[in-house]
Design a protein around this motif. Structure first.
Motif, PDB file in Angstrom:
ATOM      1  N   PRO A   2     -10.641 104.152  17.884  1.00  0.00           N
ATOM      2  CA  PRO A   2     -11.220 102.812  17.707  1.00  0.00           C
ATOM      3  C   PRO A   2     -12.080 102.407  18.904  1.00  0.00           C
ATOM      4  O   PRO A   2     -11.821 102.795  20.034  1.00  0.00           O
ATOM      5  CB  PRO A   2     -10.010 101.893  17.570  1.00  0.00           C
ATOM      6  N   THR A   3     -13.102 101.620  18.607  1.00  0.00           N
ATOM      7  CA  THR A   3     -13.949 101.094  19.668  1.00  0.00           C
ATOM      8  C   THR A   3     -13.185 100.014  20.424  1.00  0.00           C
ATOM      9  O   THR A   3     -12.158  99.499  19.950  1.00  0.00           O
ATOM     10  CB  THR A   3     -15.246 100.490  19.106  1.00  0.00           C
ATOM     11  N   GLN A   4     -13.709  99.646  21.561  1.00  0.00           N
ATOM     12  CA  GLN A   4     -13.106  98.592  22.367  1.00  0.00           C
ATOM     13  C   GLN A   4     -13.033  97.283  21.573  1.00  0.00           C
ATOM     14  O   GLN A   4     -12.034  96.572  21.605  1.00  0.00           O
ATOM     15  CB  GLN A   4     -13.918  98.404  23.647  1.00  0.00           C
ATOM     16  N   GLN A   6     -12.924  96.954  18.254  1.00  0.00           N
ATOM     17  CA  GLN A   6     -11.911  97.088  17.207  1.00  0.00           C
ATOM     18  C   GLN A   6     -10.499  96.959  17.789  1.00  0.00           C
ATOM     19  O   GLN A   6      -9.616  96.359  17.178  1.00  0.00           O
ATOM     20  CB  GLN A   6     -12.064  98.432  16.488  1.00  0.00           C
ATOM     21  N   GLU A   7     -10.318  97.535  18.956  1.00  0.00           N
ATOM     22  CA  GLU A   7      -9.026  97.461  19.644  1.00  0.00           C
ATOM     23  C   GLU A   7      -8.673  96.003  19.957  1.00  0.00           C
ATOM     24  O   GLU A   7      -7.553  95.553  19.710  1.00  0.00           O
ATOM     25  CB  GLU A   7      -9.148  98.264  20.949  1.00  0.00           C
ATOM     26  N   ALA A  10      -7.895  94.006  16.735  1.00  0.00           N
ATOM     27  CA  ALA A  10      -6.548  94.314  16.235  1.00  0.00           C
ATOM     28  C   ALA A  10      -5.489  93.603  17.086  1.00  0.00           C
ATOM     29  O   ALA A  10      -4.505  93.067  16.547  1.00  0.00           O
ATOM     30  CB  ALA A  10      -6.321  95.827  16.245  1.00  0.00           C
TER      31      ALA A  10
END
Length: 170
Positions: A2-4, A6-7, A10
């Motif tokens: 996951p990209t930063q 997306q992280e 979440a």
């Protein structure tokens, strides 16, 4: 992987509601809690690399949100009093008598006592972690918890006493 972004998204989705609930329990003002939490997440995003390198960013976000809310609360005491005089907005959900009694009892605690009660009893954090997040010693946290429990016990016992004229048949 996951990209930063997306992280972070979440993390926000998984934790924001609980952080709002925590700050609300400490301050007693949902709007202030939401504002403080939003600002804390903005600040977390700005430091996301460092926060994730250091481990779990949740305690940092929670601490920042609580500090922002308490700071705002202290600066806007008169506005909060006016809000209380006029009551909640019409679209507010109805609260149970137990919840109203608990919120009322929590408001009688000092901000420091409220904070340790919420972190320890509502979030189940150990005393040592509460001490780290609040910047107090473990002994100070235990003292605040003890005093707060006494006050809450008295206030909540008063709230559950039947009114005069009600006779209990046992």
């Amino acid at each position: 992987m996951p990209t930063q972004s997306q992280e972070f998204d979440a993390f926000y989705a998984a934790t924001a509601k609980r952080v709002v609930a925590t700050v609300y329990a400490i301050t007693g003002d949902l709007a202030e809690a939401e504002d403080a939490v939003q600002e804390a997440y903005v600040r977390a995003w700005q430091r996301w690399d460092r926060l994730t390198r250091e481990g779990d960013p949740l305690p940092w976000v929670r601490t920042v949100a609580v500090r922002l809310a308490i700071s705002t609360w202290r600066r806007t005491r008169n506005r909060l009093l006016a809000h209380r005089r006029h009551g909640p907005q019409d679209d507010s959900p109805e609260l149970s008598a137990d919840r109203v009694a608990l919120i009322g009892a929590l408001r009688e605690l000092t901000p420091d006592q409220r904070q340790v009660v919420v972190l320890h009893h509502l979030l189940d954090l150990p005393v040592e972690q509460v001490a780290r997040e609040t910047g107090a010693s473990s002994g100070a946290v235990r003292t605040r918890l003890s005093r707060a429990r006494k006050i809450l016990g008295e206030r909540l016992a008063d709230a559950t006493v039947p009114s005069e004229g009600v006779v209990s048949h046992g």
